[in-house]
Design a protein around this motif. Structure first.
Motif, short mmCIF file in Angstrom:
data_model
loop_
_atom_site.label_atom_id
_atom_site.label_comp_id
_atom_site.label_asym_id
_atom_site.label_seq_id
_atom_site.Cartn_x
_atom_site.Cartn_y
_atom_site.Cartn_z
N PRO A 102 0.80 -1.24 0.00
CA PRO A 102 0.00 0.00 0.00
C PRO A 102 0.83 1.28 0.00
O PRO A 102 0.30 2.35 -0.31
N PHE A 103 2.12 1.17 0.33
CA PHE A 103 2.96 2.36 0.40
C PHE A 103 3.93 2.45 -0.77
O PHE A 103 4.86 3.27 -0.74
N CYS A 104 3.73 1.63 -1.80
CA CYS A 104 4.55 1.70 -3.01
C CYS A 104 4.07 2.87 -3.87
O CYS A 104 3.25 2.70 -4.78
N VAL A 105 4.55 4.03 -3.55
CA VAL A 105 4.16 5.25 -4.26
C VAL A 105 5.42 5.89 -4.83
O VAL A 105 6.30 6.32 -4.07
N ARG A 153 3.96 -0.46 -8.29
CA ARG A 153 3.24 -1.40 -7.42
C ARG A 153 3.01 -2.72 -8.14
O ARG A 153 3.06 -3.79 -7.53
N SER A 154 2.76 -2.65 -9.44
CA SER A 154 2.53 -3.89 -10.20
C SER A 154 3.79 -4.74 -10.25
O SER A 154 3.73 -5.97 -10.09
N TYR A 155 4.94 -4.10 -10.43
CA TYR A 155 6.19 -4.86 -10.48
C TYR A 155 6.53 -5.44 -9.11
O TYR A 155 7.04 -6.57 -9.00
N PHE A 156 6.26 -4.68 -8.06
CA PHE A 156 6.48 -5.18 -6.70
C PHE A 156 5.63 -6.43 -6.47
O PHE A 156 6.12 -7.44 -5.94
N LEU A 179 1.70 7.62 -10.13
CA LEU A 179 2.31 7.53 -8.81
C LEU A 179 1.99 6.23 -8.09
O LEU A 179 2.74 5.82 -7.20
N TYR A 180 0.90 5.58 -8.46
CA TYR A 180 0.33 4.58 -7.58
C TYR A 180 0.38 3.14 -8.09
O TYR A 180 0.43 2.21 -7.28
N ALA A 181 0.32 2.91 -9.39
CA ALA A 181 0.14 1.55 -9.89
C ALA A 181 1.35 0.99 -10.61
O ALA A 181 1.57 -0.23 -10.58
#
Length: 645
Positions: free
Chosen positions: A81-84, A113-116, A108-110
């Motif tokens: 949730p904090f991958c920004v 986060r998708s790679y993580f 900023l948000y996706a």
């Protein structure tokens, strides 16, 4: 002589007696020393073994409090949730007529986060493979997850035959849910189901959920008081590179104005889904908790959760909460009856606080519940070789350019007289007159019509009349396939409008969909009139159906959604049949019950929201927890009792 012998004899006895006494004393000292040495050695050995025993206890305690296999789950729940971080990418829509030449977006948000999430999925797959191969006795029944496997197969087929293979493979346009992400959701559900075993595992997950909520709620409270953390320079330096910070001069435009709470999840709708799910978990954890301090703590978290949820101003959240509350009452009704003296005043007080807060914001939330649509005059516009057909208030007129003048005809082809309201402006004779004006452009014959507060420009070419959209491109306005919503398209912030256009599309996606992350490319984006009436602007790009089931029907096919629905039904049936009678006085039971409630709330929210990287991973992990707790508890005495009822 005899006297001397007697003296000598006495002296000899004294000597031998003294010698014997000395020898006894020395032997006694030796034995005492040896005994002392032995005691010291014994004490050393005793302390040594006691140290070993203490170390073993510490190691055992560590093993009892931590399960390494939970690390991927905690990464998704607590870190993701904090991958920004700011990313720039080209989503490739510049080739379409309905889109501008610029298709570079900032995210900023996706994006990251998708790679993580994909990295976590790969690690989880490796760990799960080895675990199931080495410890076969620990494997739980997997038949329940066959529908998810079927869904993954259809999603893969849709990727192979995708209208944009690259987008389906890597993710695209704000969602970034590639084939690897979609199948990763299913894998994380199965992984969670398999590795959750002991009571300590559930306690660890509870701590993770609490920690993640407390941290993410900080951003929410700042947003409630009109201060988004992303507006602070120090935070902006954390979420972008130095080059990007210098380029944008430290300014990031807020996605939403006012005090809408969206946390770090991009959109208040997504934040509402997250908060509804965590609220269900905190409510279940508080219910049945024996320690008063912990119970009060969970209730405080629940209260904070509901307040933040209110400030998302999302109406679907109320519906989801209502459904979850009904299931909660059905499963734990007898115990709740005993607490009604406390529950009813608490609910009343909470309602007073929330409505009072809404009153201070000019009833921003409650005013949205009674939704009304505006009375639209424009009905249809179509461009053709003969001209532009405009239908307003039940009357149709055909506009064309002849000899550099505006020509107006009715449906029968008869010329219609047009009045002028000025030197260059005409008034089209609709029931409510519509202004039009001829345009002087280099090499083009064009005119503009002012309707529904929009200035629409039409250009005449050798192929006929075309609409010049706000991107400066010439496009056709055609009849868009749709179902009749009887004027209710405005409901749900225009959701019924989108659904009315999606339903006719489904006949093309029975077996194979258009591919993951390709909805925007197959949706009729040239429905400019519909966007004007129900989306506020003809430039709006519909990236999803705002209904997860419909979006998946288009992208991965209707059969894939049928497989998902089978899994959802099995999930709800298995969990409800257990938690209706299962014990809720252990952390395992309460967390499993809370995750079940959260899953039902999520499925309700999916009627009004799309699958996202912000909430869907949590849903699948919660589904795995709820199923694992039910599976582990079915052989207990209480579980056996539930089977016999």
């Amino acid at each position: 002589m005899m006297a001397n012998i007697a003296v000598l004899s006495y002296s000899s006895r004294s000597f031998y007696n003294g010698l014997f006494s000395y020898m006894c004393t020395q032997m006694q000292r030796k034995y005492v020393a040896e005994e002392t040495h032995l005691c010291a050695e014994f004490r050393k050995m005793k302390f040594f073994y006691r140290g070993i025993e203490m170390k073993n206890k510490v190691r055992k305690g560590r093993r009892d409090s931590w399960n390494d296999l939970l690390l991927p789950i905690l990464c998704v729940l607590c870190i993701m949730p904090f991958c920004v971080h700011l990313a720039e990418y080209d989503y490739g829509y510049s080739t379409y007529l309905w889109h501008s030449e610029d298709s570079v977006a900032q995210d900023l948000y996706a994006y990251y986060r998708s790679y993580f999430f994909e990295i976590i999925v790969v690690v989880s797959l490796c760990v799960l493979t080895f675990r199931m191969a080495l410890y076969k006795e620990k494997n739980k029944p997997a038949k329940l997850f066959v529908p998810l496997a079927v869904y993954s197969v259809f999603a893969l087929l849709s990727t192979i035959f995708s209208v944009n293979f690259r987008a389906s493979l890597t993710g695209n346009f704000y969602q970034f849910q590639s084939i690897f992400v979609l199948t990763g959701f299913c894998l994380m559900c199965f992984y969670t189901y398999q590795v959750m075993e002991q009571e300590r595992d559930y306690r660890t997950i509870v701590r993770g959920i609490v920690a993640a909520f407390v941290l993410i709620s900080i951003t929410g409270w700042f947003q409630v008081f009109h201060h988004d953390l992303l507006n602070y320079e120090a935070v902006q330096r954390l979420v972008m590179s130095e080059e990007q910070f210098a380029l944008y001069e430290g300014e990031i435009a807020d996605v939403f104005s006012g005090n809408n709470v969206f946390l770090t999840l991009y959109n208040p709708n997504y934040a509402a889904v997250f908060l509804v799910m965590t609220a269900a978990v905190f409510a279940a954890l508080a219910f049945g908790e024996q320690e008063k301090k912990k119970q009060v703590g969970y209730l405080v978290l629940l209260l904070m959760n509901l307040i933040l949820l209110w400030f998302t101003y999302t109406r679907a959240a109320l519906v989801a909460l209502g459904v979850a509350a009904v299931i909660f009452v059905v499963c734990a009704g007898k115990s709740l009856i005993k607490l009604w003296k406390y529950i009813l005043p608490a609910v009343f007080l909470l309602a007073v606080v929330l409505i009072g807060a809404d009153a201070l914001n000019d009833f921003q939330y409650l005013s949205r519940i009674a939704e009304t649509g505006k009375e639209a005059k424009l009905e249809e516009i179509r461009t053709s070789q003969d001209g532009v057909t405009i239908t307003c208030e039940g009357k149709s007129l055909i506009l064309s350019i002849e000899k550099e003048n505006l020509c107006v005809r009715d449906e029968s082809g008869s010329s219609v007289k047009v009045e002028k309201s000025g030197k260059e402006e005409f008034l089209l004779p609709f029931p409510t007159p519509v202004p039009a004006i001829m345009l002087e452009e280099e090499g083009d014959l064009a005119f503009m019509v002012q309707v529904e507060e929009q200035a629409l420009e039409f250009v005449q070419t050798e192929e006929g009349m075309f609409y010049r959209n706000e991107e400066g491109k010439l496009d056709e306005m055609t009849d868009i396939p749709k179902i009749d919503m009887h004027g209710l398209e405005y409901l749900g912030s225009g959701r019924l409008y989108i659904w009315s256009r999606v339903f006719p599309m489904l006949k093309n996606y029975l077996f194979v969909g258009s591919g993951p992350d390709t909805f925007a490319e197959v949706y009729p984006q040239n429905d400019y009139v519909g966007k004007i009436l129900y989306a506020g602007t003809p430039r709006r790009v519909m990236e999803g159906a705002h209904n997860d089931y419909l979006t998946r029907c288009v992208q991965t096919g209707m059969l894939s959604v049928a497989a998902l629905l089978v899994f959802y039904v099995l999930l709800c049936w298995k969990c409800f049949s257990y938690y209706k009678y299962g014990e809720l006085y252990s952390v395992k039971g309460r967390l499993g019950f809370g995750c079940f409630l959260a899953c039902t709330a999520y499925l309700v929210c999916c009627l009004f929201s799309d699958s996202t990287l912000y909430t869907t991973p949590m849903f699948y992990i919660f589904a795995g927890i709820a199923l694992a707790a039910a599976e582990d508890g079915r052989d207990s005495s209480y579980g056996e009792k539930s089977k016999n009822i």
